[in-house]
Design a protein around this motif. Sequence first.
Motif, PDB file in Angstrom:
ATOM      1  N   LEU A  56      -0.400  -6.630  21.019  1.00 33.96           N
ATOM      2  CA  LEU A  56      -1.101  -7.712  21.338  1.00 33.96           C
ATOM      3  C   LEU A  56      -2.452  -7.616  20.843  1.00 33.96           C
ATOM      4  N   ASP A  57      -3.044  -6.476  21.182  1.00 35.47           N
ATOM      5  CA  ASP A  57      -4.543  -6.403  20.754  1.00 35.47           C
ATOM      6  C   ASP A  57      -4.674  -6.293  19.290  1.00 35.47           C
ATOM      7  N   ILE A  58      -3.620  -5.558  18.647  1.00 37.10           N
ATOM      8  CA  ILE A  58      -3.766  -5.235  17.106  1.00 37.10           C
ATOM      9  C   ILE A  58      -3.592  -6.671  16.518  1.00 37.10           C
ATOM     10  N   SER A  59      -2.548  -7.426  17.032  1.00 34.48           N
ATOM     11  CA  SER A  59      -2.421  -8.792  16.221  1.00 34.48           C
ATOM     12  C   SER A  59      -3.363  -9.541  16.301  1.00 34.48           C
ATOM     13  N   LEU A  60      -4.470  -9.882  17.329  1.00 35.42           N
ATOM     14  CA  LEU A  60      -5.402 -10.527  17.227  1.00 35.42           C
ATOM     15  C   LEU A  60      -6.702  -9.941  16.249  1.00 35.42           C
ATOM     16  N   ARG A  61      -6.542  -8.678  15.796  1.00 31.07           N
ATOM     17  CA  ARG A  61      -7.477  -8.182  15.042  1.00 31.07           C
ATOM     18  C   ARG A  61      -7.268  -8.410  13.638  1.00 31.07           C
ATOM     19  N   ILE A  62      -6.063  -8.762  13.404  1.00 28.93           N
ATOM     20  CA  ILE A  62      -5.596  -8.831  11.961  1.00 28.93           C
ATOM     21  C   ILE A  62      -5.858 -10.426  11.507  1.00 28.93           C
ATOM     22  N   SER A  63      -6.731 -10.474  10.136  1.00 30.67           N
ATOM     23  CA  SER A  63      -6.867 -11.628   9.604  1.00 30.67           C
ATOM     24  C   SER A  63      -5.649 -12.665   9.258  1.00 30.67           C
ATOM     25  N   PRO A  64      -5.678 -13.762  10.128  1.00 26.27           N
ATOM     26  CA  PRO A  64      -4.857 -14.830   9.921  1.00 26.27           C
ATOM     27  C   PRO A  64      -4.616 -15.218   8.396  1.00 26.27           C
ATOM     28  N   GLU A  65      -6.033 -15.526   7.757  1.00 27.80           N
ATOM     29  CA  GLU A  65      -6.122 -15.823   6.455  1.00 27.80           C
ATOM     30  C   GLU A  65      -5.166 -14.734   5.436  1.00 27.80           C
ATOM     31  N   SER A  66      -5.779 -13.426   5.758  1.00 28.00           N
ATOM     32  CA  SER A  66      -4.912 -12.509   4.948  1.00 28.00           C
ATOM     33  C   SER A  66      -3.612 -12.439   5.142  1.00 28.00           C
ATOM     34  N   LEU A  67      -2.968 -12.619   6.344  1.00 24.34           N
ATOM     35  CA  LEU A  67      -1.777 -12.530   6.678  1.00 24.34           C
ATOM     36  C   LEU A  67      -1.081 -13.815   5.862  1.00 24.34           C
ATOM     37  N   GLU A  68      -1.580 -14.744   6.122  1.00 26.28           N
ATOM     38  CA  GLU A  68      -0.957 -15.967   5.176  1.00 26.28           C
ATOM     39  C   GLU A  68      -0.976 -15.821   3.680  1.00 26.28           C
ATOM     40  N   ARG A  69      -2.004 -15.097   2.949  1.00 23.51           N
ATOM     41  CA  ARG A  69      -1.849 -14.864   1.727  1.00 23.51           C
ATOM     42  C   ARG A  69      -0.826 -13.854   1.348  1.00 23.51           C
ATOM     43  N   LEU A  70      -0.675 -12.889   2.138  1.00 24.52           N
ATOM     44  CA  LEU A  70       0.576 -11.656   2.160  1.00 24.52           C
ATOM     45  C   LEU A  70       1.705 -12.416   2.058  1.00 24.52           C
ATOM     46  N   VAL A  71       2.018 -13.128   3.094  1.00 22.56           N
ATOM     47  CA  VAL A  71       3.458 -13.674   3.389  1.00 22.56           C
ATOM     48  C   VAL A  71       3.761 -14.833   2.476  1.00 22.56           C
ATOM     49  N   GLN A  72       2.736 -15.910   2.286  1.00 18.75           N
ATOM     50  CA  GLN A  72       3.139 -17.125   1.373  1.00 18.75           C
ATOM     51  C   GLN A  72       3.129 -16.935   0.137  1.00 18.75           C
TER      52      GLN A  72
END
Length: 258
Positions: A56-72
């Motif tokens: 849970l701690d790690i998940s909050l530290r990952i940039s949502p914007e970066s994840l979105e670019r990676l996934v979408q």
Amino acid sequence: MNTRNGPPKDVPGLFRFVQEFGGRKYKAFMQPELSKKYDELKFNAEARELNLSNALDISLRISPESLERLVQYNRHILLAMSDEDCMEEFGESLSSESKEGLLFMMHQCCKVVLNIQQALGKELSVLMQKSFISSNMDGENESSRLNESEALKILTKRFATSLEILSNSRKTPQKPLHVSLEYDDGKKEKSLLTLRAIDVALELANQLQRCPFKKELSDELETRHHQELIVERDKKNLSPVNWSEQFEQAGLKNLPIE
């Protein structure tokens, strides 16, 4: 100091020694098994609860914007292509820094998934009725002995404990032995004797440049906390501290005798 010839020897399950850069001394570190025990004692939690709070701690530290670019936008594909192919296909290529950042983020995501699997997999498989999950968890099949109600109670408790860890509201048990600590800034606090034993054992390992003996550690603890471990126990007619029991609870039972 280490009186034996050669570098200090690593002790499985306890300490490893790494030579300091440009020096002759070695720095002692906890082996993974002892580090795990330390965290369990410190947070009054099991490894699975710690794994979940860590995820849970790690998940909050990952940039949502970066994840979105990676996934979408499937930017992970760029890692598998040459710069020339990237330019031809996408009109861009990744810099070295971008590749490192992307790989690090993917590694963090893998840690989140792994920790969740280790923390919840067996019980979650019961609720989802997916046997393939439990069959791949540590080679065990504990889920077969749980029903859905039991699994739900375990998961609920595990989530509650993990949230307590993250919010620093997890309480330490009162029954085990405690000792008092006072810091240079005047701050005072209580510490589990088992937790304190690990801290002092690590200090001694660095000072002696070897793994400390059991007697060395117990003597050092009784010296540092003489009032609580000796004087006060004598006044209350309590038996001496059972160091074998304390060391076993602290994960230090394999300390050398001599």
